[in-house]
Enzyme design. Sequence first.
Site, PDB file in Angstrom:
ATOM      1  N   ASP A  80      44.597  21.371  47.850  1.00 50.70           N
ATOM      2  CA  ASP A  80      43.630  21.583  48.380  1.00 50.70           C
ATOM      3  C   ASP A  80      42.007  21.743  48.625  1.00 50.70           C
ATOM      4  O   ASP A  80      40.586  20.832  49.139  1.00 50.70           O
ATOM      5  CB  ASP A  80      44.048  23.361  49.340  1.00 50.70           C
ATOM      6  CG  ASP A  80      45.279  22.696  49.786  1.00 50.70           C
ATOM      7  OD1 ASP A  80      45.895  22.085  49.874  1.00 50.70           O
ATOM      8  OD2 ASP A  80      45.802  23.939  50.295  1.00 50.70           O
TER       9      ASP A  80
ATOM     10  N   SER B 220      43.553  24.252  55.437  1.00 46.20           N
ATOM     11  CA  SER B 220      42.806  24.507  54.683  1.00 46.20           C
ATOM     12  C   SER B 220      41.368  25.245  55.360  1.00 46.20           C
ATOM     13  O   SER B 220      40.919  24.888  53.931  1.00 46.20           O
ATOM     14  CB  SER B 220      43.209  23.283  53.441  1.00 46.20           C
ATOM     15  OG  SER B 220      43.986  23.228  52.481  1.00 46.20           O
TER      16      SER B 220
END
Length: 364
Positions: free
Chosen positions: A156, A110
């Site tokens: 995320d 991420s």
Amino acid sequence: MTDVRQWIVPGRVNLIGEHLDYNGGPVLPMAIDRTLTIKVRRRDDDTVNVWTDRPGSSKSSFPVTVQPGDVGDWASYAAGTVWSLGQSGHTFGGADIVIESGLPSNSGLSSSAALTCGIAAAIDELFALGIGRTDIALIAQRAESGYVGAPVGIMDQLAVLYGEADHAILIDTQAAPPTTTPVPLGWEDAGLVLLVIATGAHHSLADGEYAARRDECERAAAELGLDHLADAGLDATVNLTDEVFKARTRHVLTETARVRGAVSALNRGAWPQLGQIFTASHESLRDDFEVSCPELDVAVEAALEAGALGARMTGGGFGGSVIALVPLDKVAAVRERVDARYEARSWKAPETFVVHAAGGARLV
Ligand code: GLA
């Protein structure tokens, strides 16, 4: 220089609940102690300059009024964030932004959410916009979906903003806005570590296939008369006619149950069960959701052969990283086995490292 602010933004791994965030299911990521550093300072004009330490990339400059299509490549994440802040009605001036990444490339940890959330949080603080963290997450999500063109969920962003040391973050993706609840992690006291095996693989179908899975799930939900596929009953896999829709739905249903099971296992310190849940999740992602790839499968197999309690791909799939729950005295064996299996296939050695749950984006 005193007017430079520095932000530390973590990457994340998802412990369990893969491809559930856009299906209204629960997800359980944790922010990690691998981070992105963002240095920012205000400018007196309306220009945003962004520099990154990515090899081969140079400076990007655009006005605060930047529009979709104006900026491409890596800088589209920064431009998208500026655009998305504007879309939410915020007014702010230009800034100089320097990004240093401590996240391995193509690791699926991420870095994009760290970048968009970090820039949004930095601009918020620089211009005293007073945006709350959940709204920053939603602004960052829109940067990716509306500007970069990746229709991602909200996991995320919330993970990198709400992460806490020694805790995973249970996200209720159906609440409006989504909510986060910290869940204590105790495996380190039990002599276990969470290992990341960053394969370095990135298959070019990743982006198109992500959107395709999302579309399949939405169509399966519509056929069942549901807003969210995670709400399907057990009869759904019988009632659906399309075999692909059935398989996708089976993953969403079983993965939702696995998140509940994982939270219970964490609360009880039931580490072998947690490991088994990880491995079952991988099999479901590989066979029913079809988002794995050989590099991920081999890393999971090798980790299990060398004594991991469980292992699974984490994140969107088609490359990126595997997580494995490993007894401390087996870490070297796992690393060796994974490296040997990769070498046998003439694949580049993956990067294998222990991660700890860490705090969310912060100004230092
Ligand atoms: C990517 C997306 C997330 C989530 C995962 C799969 O990381 O950004 O929103 O959908 O894939 O669980």
